[in-house]
Design an enzyme around this catalytic site. Structure first.
Site, mmCIF file in Angstrom:
data_model
loop_
_atom_site.group_PDB
_atom_site.id
_atom_site.type_symbol
_atom_site.label_atom_id
_atom_site.label_comp_id
_atom_site.label_asym_id
_atom_site.label_seq_id
_atom_site.Cartn_x
_atom_site.Cartn_y
_atom_site.Cartn_z
ATOM 1 N N CYS A 156 15.042 34.905 25.090
ATOM 2 C CA CYS A 156 15.933 35.860 24.440
ATOM 3 C C CYS A 156 15.171 37.147 24.134
ATOM 4 O O CYS A 156 14.088 37.100 23.551
ATOM 5 C CB CYS A 156 16.486 35.238 23.157
ATOM 6 S SG CYS A 156 17.503 36.367 22.179
ATOM 7 N N CYS A 159 14.780 37.596 20.095
ATOM 8 C CA CYS A 159 13.865 36.829 19.231
ATOM 9 C C CYS A 159 12.783 36.062 19.991
ATOM 10 O O CYS A 159 12.008 35.343 19.382
ATOM 11 C CB CYS A 159 14.666 35.856 18.372
ATOM 12 S SG CYS A 159 15.435 34.523 19.314
ATOM 13 N N CYS A 208 22.189 32.824 21.734
ATOM 14 C CA CYS A 208 20.880 32.289 21.373
ATOM 15 C C CYS A 208 21.011 31.493 20.076
ATOM 16 O O CYS A 208 21.618 31.964 19.114
ATOM 17 C CB CYS A 208 19.895 33.443 21.193
ATOM 18 S SG CYS A 208 18.283 32.934 20.552
ATOM 19 N N CYS A 264 18.826 33.560 17.067
ATOM 20 C CA CYS A 264 19.255 34.846 16.488
ATOM 21 C C CYS A 264 20.740 35.138 16.660
ATOM 22 O O CYS A 264 21.228 36.128 16.121
ATOM 23 C CB CYS A 264 18.430 35.995 17.063
ATOM 24 S SG CYS A 264 18.781 36.390 18.787
ATOM 25 N N CYS A 307 26.052 31.939 33.294
ATOM 26 C CA CYS A 307 25.993 33.271 33.882
ATOM 27 C C CYS A 307 25.523 34.237 32.797
ATOM 28 O O CYS A 307 26.286 34.596 31.901
ATOM 29 C CB CYS A 307 27.389 33.622 34.401
ATOM 30 S SG CYS A 307 27.441 35.032 35.488
#
Length: 160
Positions: free
Chosen positions: A76, A79, A124, A127, A147
């Site tokens: 991510c 984070c 995520c 976060c 995707c």
């Protein structure tokens, strides 16, 4: 002659294409990494902010991660949590990096009814940043296609 119905239909289509009234913030819930909206704007590029915090979508076939084939993890951008292994990445032909499974407990999902359709949004788990969507037309063994917006991800190579 332009009818009122035609005008309203065209206005609705323009709004959908612009995405403005249908955009929503990152996933709802409590996350271990949190920042104010102003802090997110300083931590992310404007494009990353639009995707991760406003549930935007990058243009297809623009992500450098489409051509990332090294061994490693995709994390991510908000984070740095590892989300997907390169061993689950595949070319879906859609123009976005696609995976058939996330790492254990790395992502969460919620129903997304934007743009006049029902989809499953992926975020995520650390976060709450919007990553993309998951569909049930992927390869085995899961049959899923995660995707993802490449701009929401970074790559961490495991090669030495």
């Amino acid at each position: 002659m332009v009818s009122r119905r035609w005008f309203l239909l065209q206005s609705a289509c323009a709004a959908i294409l612009a995405g403005a009234p249908f955009r929503h913030a990152a996933a709802a819930g409590t996350f271990s990494v949190t920042h104010s909206d102003e802090e997110w704007k300083t931590l992310l590029t404007p494009e990353q902010y639009e995707v991760l915090r406003r549930s935007g979508t990058e243009r297809p076939f623009t992500s450098a991660l489409l051509n990332e084939h090294r061994r490693g993890n995709f994390a991510c951008e908000g984070c740095e949590l590892d989300l997907f292994s390169s061993t689950t990445k595949y070319d879906s032909g859609t123009g976005w990096p696609s995976f058939w499974a996330p790492l254990d407990k790395a992502v969460g999902t919620e129903t997304d009814v934007s743009f006049g359709m029902t989809r499953t949004s992926v975020h995520c788990s650390r976060c709450g940043g919007h990553l993309g969507h998951v569909f049930d037309d992927g390869p085995q063994p899961t049959g899923l296609r995660y995707c993802m917006n490449g701009i929401a991800l970074s790559f961490k190579s495991l090669e030495t």
